[in-house]
Structure formats: structure tokens, C-alpha cells
Design a protein around this motif. Structure first.
Motif, PDB file in Angstrom:
ATOM      1  N   LYS A  30       0.843  -1.204   0.000  1.00  0.00           N
ATOM      2  CA  LYS A  30       0.000   0.000   0.000  1.00  0.00           C
ATOM      3  C   LYS A  30       0.876   1.250   0.000  1.00  0.00           C
ATOM      4  O   LYS A  30       0.656   2.190  -0.765  1.00  0.00           O
ATOM      5  CB  LYS A  30      -0.913  -0.023   1.236  1.00  0.00           C
ATOM      6  N   GLN A  31       1.902   1.218   0.839  1.00  0.00           N
ATOM      7  CA  GLN A  31       2.822   2.353   0.937  1.00  0.00           C
ATOM      8  C   GLN A  31       3.566   2.555  -0.389  1.00  0.00           C
ATOM      9  O   GLN A  31       3.667   3.663  -0.904  1.00  0.00           O
ATOM     10  CB  GLN A  31       3.820   2.094   2.081  1.00  0.00           C
ATOM     11  N   TRP A  32       4.078   1.441  -0.939  1.00  0.00           N
ATOM     12  CA  TRP A  32       4.811   1.525  -2.214  1.00  0.00           C
ATOM     13  C   TRP A  32       3.919   2.107  -3.304  1.00  0.00           C
ATOM     14  O   TRP A  32       4.341   2.958  -4.073  1.00  0.00           O
ATOM     15  CB  TRP A  32       5.291   0.141  -2.649  1.00  0.00           C
TER      16      TRP A  32
ATOM     17  N   ASN B  37      13.539  -4.030 -14.022  1.00  0.00           N
ATOM     18  CA  ASN B  37      12.368  -3.450 -14.689  1.00  0.00           C
ATOM     19  C   ASN B  37      11.266  -2.934 -13.769  1.00  0.00           C
ATOM     20  O   ASN B  37      10.192  -2.555 -14.246  1.00  0.00           O
ATOM     21  CB  ASN B  37      11.777  -4.479 -15.661  1.00  0.00           C
ATOM     22  N   ASN B  38      11.512  -2.976 -12.469  1.00  0.00           N
ATOM     23  CA  ASN B  38      10.503  -2.497 -11.517  1.00  0.00           C
ATOM     24  C   ASN B  38      11.192  -1.706 -10.414  1.00  0.00           C
ATOM     25  O   ASN B  38      12.361  -1.947 -10.121  1.00  0.00           O
ATOM     26  CB  ASN B  38       9.764  -3.683 -10.871  1.00  0.00           C
ATOM     27  N   ASN B  39      10.449  -0.814  -9.748  1.00  0.00           N
ATOM     28  CA  ASN B  39      11.037  -0.094  -8.619  1.00  0.00           C
ATOM     29  C   ASN B  39      11.205  -1.000  -7.409  1.00  0.00           C
ATOM     30  O   ASN B  39      12.133  -0.833  -6.625  1.00  0.00           O
ATOM     31  CB  ASN B  39      10.145   1.092  -8.215  1.00  0.00           C
ATOM     32  N   LYS B  40      10.273  -1.947  -7.244  1.00  0.00           N
ATOM     33  CA  LYS B  40      10.322  -2.853  -6.087  1.00  0.00           C
ATOM     34  C   LYS B  40      10.136  -4.294  -6.542  1.00  0.00           C
ATOM     35  O   LYS B  40       9.319  -4.559  -7.442  1.00  0.00           O
ATOM     36  CB  LYS B  40       9.194  -2.510  -5.092  1.00  0.00           C
ATOM     37  N   THR B  41      10.855  -5.201  -5.902  1.00  0.00           N
ATOM     38  CA  THR B  41      10.728  -6.623  -6.240  1.00  0.00           C
ATOM     39  C   THR B  41      10.366  -7.440  -5.005  1.00  0.00           C
ATOM     40  O   THR B  41      11.018  -7.343  -3.966  1.00  0.00           O
ATOM     41  CB  THR B  41      12.051  -7.144  -6.849  1.00  0.00           C
ATOM     42  N   VAL B  42       9.298  -8.210  -5.154  1.00  0.00           N
ATOM     43  CA  VAL B  42       8.857  -9.119  -4.093  1.00  0.00           C
ATOM     44  C   VAL B  42       9.159 -10.544  -4.546  1.00  0.00           C
ATOM     45  O   VAL B  42       8.814 -10.929  -5.666  1.00  0.00           O
ATOM     46  CB  VAL B  42       7.330  -8.996  -3.851  1.00  0.00           C
ATOM     47  N   VAL B  43       9.816 -11.326  -3.682  1.00  0.00           N
ATOM     48  CA  VAL B  43      10.045 -12.748  -3.961  1.00  0.00           C
ATOM     49  C   VAL B  43       9.192 -13.535  -2.971  1.00  0.00           C
ATOM     50  O   VAL B  43       9.304 -13.325  -1.761  1.00  0.00           O
ATOM     51  CB  VAL B  43      11.531 -13.139  -3.773  1.00  0.00           C
ATOM     52  N   SER B  44       8.312 -14.399  -3.487  1.00  0.00           N
ATOM     53  CA  SER B  44       7.595 -15.270  -2.552  1.00  0.00           C
ATOM     54  C   SER B  44       8.325 -16.602  -2.480  1.00  0.00           C
ATOM     55  O   SER B  44       8.782 -17.130  -3.496  1.00  0.00           O
ATOM     56  CB  SER B  44       6.132 -15.456  -2.962  1.00  0.00           C
ATOM     57  N   VAL B  45       8.479 -17.085  -1.256  1.00  0.00           N
ATOM     58  CA  VAL B  45       9.124 -18.384  -1.007  1.00  0.00           C
ATOM     59  C   VAL B  45       8.092 -19.212  -0.253  1.00  0.00           C
ATOM     60  O   VAL B  45       7.817 -18.975   0.924  1.00  0.00           O
ATOM     61  CB  VAL B  45      10.409 -18.210  -0.168  1.00  0.00           C
ATOM     62  N   PHE B  46       7.475 -20.141  -0.963  1.00  0.00           N
ATOM     63  CA  PHE B  46       6.376 -20.907  -0.365  1.00  0.00           C
ATOM     64  C   PHE B  46       6.276 -22.263  -1.051  1.00  0.00           C
ATOM     65  O   PHE B  46       6.022 -22.326  -2.260  1.00  0.00           O
ATOM     66  CB  PHE B  46       5.054 -20.130  -0.528  1.00  0.00           C
ATOM     67  N   VAL B  47       6.506 -23.319  -0.300  1.00  0.00           N
ATOM     68  CA  VAL B  47       6.329 -24.674  -0.843  1.00  0.00           C
ATOM     69  C   VAL B  47       4.827 -24.963  -0.730  1.00  0.00           C
ATOM     70  O   VAL B  47       4.315 -25.215   0.360  1.00  0.00           O
ATOM     71  CB  VAL B  47       7.186 -25.710  -0.087  1.00  0.00           C
ATOM     72  N   ASN B  48       4.159 -24.872  -1.868  1.00  0.00           N
ATOM     73  CA  ASN B  48       2.693 -24.844  -1.907  1.00  0.00           C
ATOM     74  C   ASN B  48       2.117 -26.260  -1.786  1.00  0.00           C
ATOM     75  O   ASN B  48       2.150 -27.018  -2.759  1.00  0.00           O
ATOM     76  CB  ASN B  48       2.288 -24.206  -3.247  1.00  0.00           C
ATOM     77  N   PRO B  49       1.542 -26.597  -0.618  1.00  0.00           N
ATOM     78  CA  PRO B  49       1.144 -27.997  -0.417  1.00  0.00           C
ATOM     79  C   PRO B  49       0.102 -28.482  -1.423  1.00  0.00           C
ATOM     80  O   PRO B  49       0.119 -29.660  -1.776  1.00  0.00           O
ATOM     81  CB  PRO B  49       0.582 -28.011   1.009  1.00  0.00           C
ATOM     82  N   ILE B  50      -0.769 -27.592  -1.908  1.00  0.00           N
ATOM     83  CA  ILE B  50      -1.884 -28.091  -2.741  1.00  0.00           C
ATOM     84  C   ILE B  50      -1.472 -28.409  -4.177  1.00  0.00           C
ATOM     85  O   ILE B  50      -2.292 -28.873  -4.953  1.00  0.00           O
ATOM     86  CB  ILE B  50      -3.101 -27.133  -2.723  1.00  0.00           C
TER      87      ILE B  50
END
Ligand code: AMP
Length: 282
Positions: A15-17, A47-60
Motif C-alpha cells: 500500500k505504501q509503495w 524493470n521495476n522499482n520494487k521486487t517481491v520474492v515469494s518463497v512458499f512450498v505450496n502444499p496443494i
């Protein structure tokens, strides 16, 4: 760089970003990061101002017989790599944060998911589409980065974004390989040294397929036969599939008369490895 575990924390930061007018790139991963993943992070950072990396071993997205429990995890190593590559945020939720009690809404896709990996992993893409939709809703990125290593997944996500009118650009990034040709994968850590050597049969066989096509072969049956015979020379290898499909629909083609994906899944011992190349007439 921050590491957060709750959806609320991610939303507050995003939201802040957004209020500050920043563009956001998302790199969804299951962690145990390597140069394949960091190539996506680099592309996002560029190519972006901010980068989010999700680290999640998705059980489903794992069937009960698959490697959910043994899948390698090392969040400290992942954090260090993300920091070194200029990521701004790691989202590393627990499964209970992503799937509350009573979770019962899934994103399911027909056609594209019914071939290749979808045949041997029937619930896999439902799990992938569902978790990626959730990550898109949580992070609301402008751009999202996926590897061509998982070419069917990339096609499925692009199709989902189109079908469901998601306002996100899906960017595909090239396969990163070890110097001897093996495609980098978190699952390569399962391989013994003998299996590691045997695993080269995948990239060598793709090379053979490419050569046949560049020599003018367009009959997919002939190419697949030659590739299959080649894989069968490796005693530790067991073929799940070798196929040539239309690049967009993932449906098998008899003749190469459009852009195609040549993809394979091969067990080396107990480890299932995938690899592929794309071809389109110049
Ligand atoms: P994973 O953690 O295996 O789910 O992969 C997360 C993302 O990294 C997916 O978009 C993969 O396609 C991508 N990726 C994994 N390995 C490679 C690789 N060797 N080269 C390029 N991208 C990769």
C-alpha cells in the motif's frame, strides 16, 4: 530487504509503495533458490522499482505420493541471495497463513493442463493456478516473472491471466543451466553423483531433437522416436513423457508447422526432472 510471514504485512508495505508511485515485480518461488531463480529476480529488479520474492512450498500442488515433505528448504540461504540480488521483500508464509481452515476455492483450468505434466500430476496445475492467483491478489504486482524451465506452467499462467482479466504482465525468462547442460533445479539436490551424471541425458537428448529439426525434420513422431531411443540408452533413466506440442495450447502436433514446445519429464532414479526447448520457424 524485509522478510515477512503474514499477508497483512505484505499488504501494508505494498500500500505504501503504491502510494509512492512505485512499480512492483513479483517472483513466485518454492525457495531453495539457485541461479535460475536469481535470473528472474535480476529481471524484476531491472524493470521495476520494487521486487517481491515469494518463497512458499505450496502444499496443494503436490499429490500425496510426491515430495512435499522432503522438498529442500533453507530460508536463510534464500534471504541472503534475495538481498544480494536487490530484492526488496520476501514473503515466506506458513501454509496455515495461505490456507485457512475450510479453504475450498480453487482456480482450475482445462485443456492446457491436460497434457504433459498435467497427465502424470493431475492436481498440480490446479494448485499452481490457485496459489499464483492468491499471490497476485496479495502482492498486486505490475509484472510477474516465471521461468521457461517450467514451460507448461508459464503457458498456463499466461492463459489464466488472459482468461481472468488479471491486470498483470507475465514475463518468461530463459532456462539457466549448469555448465554441462543440466537445467538448474532445486530437485537436483536429490541426485547422487552417479544420477547427476545420468541426468545429462535430458539436455543431450534435447540437443539431438534440436539438431533433427535444424536438419529439416518436421515429423514429430520421428523426432520423438529418436529422442526416446536416446534416453533409453541411459540405464538410470525412465521416461515419463517426451512430447512436441503447440506452444500456446499445449496440444500434441503431428507436424512442426507452427511454434512448438518440445518437452520431457524423465525419472533419474526416484527424481523426476523436466526440461524443454521451444522452436519456431525463423
Ligand atoms: P520453483 O521454485 O521451482 O517453483 O521455481 C520458481 C520459478 O523459477 C519458476 O518460474 C521456475 O520456472 C523458475 N526456474 C526454476 N528453475 C529455473 C531455471 N533453471 N531457469 C530459469 N528459471 C527457473
Amino acid at each position: 530487504m524485509k522478510l515477512v510471514k503474514t499477508i497483512k504485512e505484505v499488504r501494508d508495505i505494498i500500500k505504501q509503495w503504491k502510494a509512492d508511485g512505485q512499480t512492483i515485480g513479483l517472483v513466485p518461488t518454492m525457495g531453495y533458490l539457485h541461479e535460475g531463480h536469481t535470473s528472474l529476480i535480476d529481471e524484476s529488479v531491472k524493470n521495476n522499482n520494487k521486487t517481491v520474492v515469494s518463497v512458499f512450498v505450496n502444499p496443494i500442488q503436490f499429490a500425496p505420493t510426491e515430495d512435499l515433505e522432503s522438498y529442500p528448504r533453507d530460508i536463510d540461504h534464500d534471504s541472503a541471495l534475495c538481498r544480494d540480488h536487490g530484492a526488496d521483500l520476501i514473503f515466506n508464509p506458513d501454509p496455515s497463513e495461505m490456507y485457512k481452515d475450510g479453504f475450498s476455492t480453487y482456480v482450475d483450468m482445462s485443456v492446457l493442463t491436460e497434457e504433459l505434466c498435467g497427465l502424470s500430476r493431475p492436481i498440480h496445475f490446479r494448485g499452481v493456478c490457485t496459489v499464483v492467483t492468491k499471490l497476485f491478489n496479495i502482492v498486486t504486482p505490475d509484472n510477474a516473472y516465471f521461468g521457461e524451465k517450467d514451460a507448461q506452467q508459464l503457458a498456463v499462467i499466461k492463459h489464466m491471466v488472459r482468461d481472468l482479466n488479471m491486470d498483470i504482465k507475465v514475463v518468461g525468462c530463459p532456462i539457466v543451466r549448469e555448465t554441462d547442460g543440466l537445467a538448474k533445479s532445486s530437485r537436483n539436490t536429490y541426485l547422487s553423483s552417479e544420477e547427476r551424471q545420468a541426468a545429462l541425458i535430458l539436455s543431450k537428448t534435447l540437443k539431438l531433437g534440436k539438431e533433427l529439426i535444424s536438419n529439416g525434420e518436421r515429423n514429430t513422431g520421428a523426432i520423438i522416436n529418436a529422442m526416446t531411443t536416446n534416453i533409453e540408452t541411459e540405464p538410470l533413466a525412465k521416461i515419463d513423457y517426451v512430447k512436441i506440442v503447440d506452444s500456446e495450447t499445449m496440444q500434441p502436433v503431428n507436424k512442426i508447422d507452427r511454434p512448438v514446445l518440445c518437452a520431457m519429464a524423465v525419472y533419474i532414479g526416484k527424481t523426476r526432472l523436466i526440461d524443454n526447448f521451444s522452436f519456431k520457424e525463423a
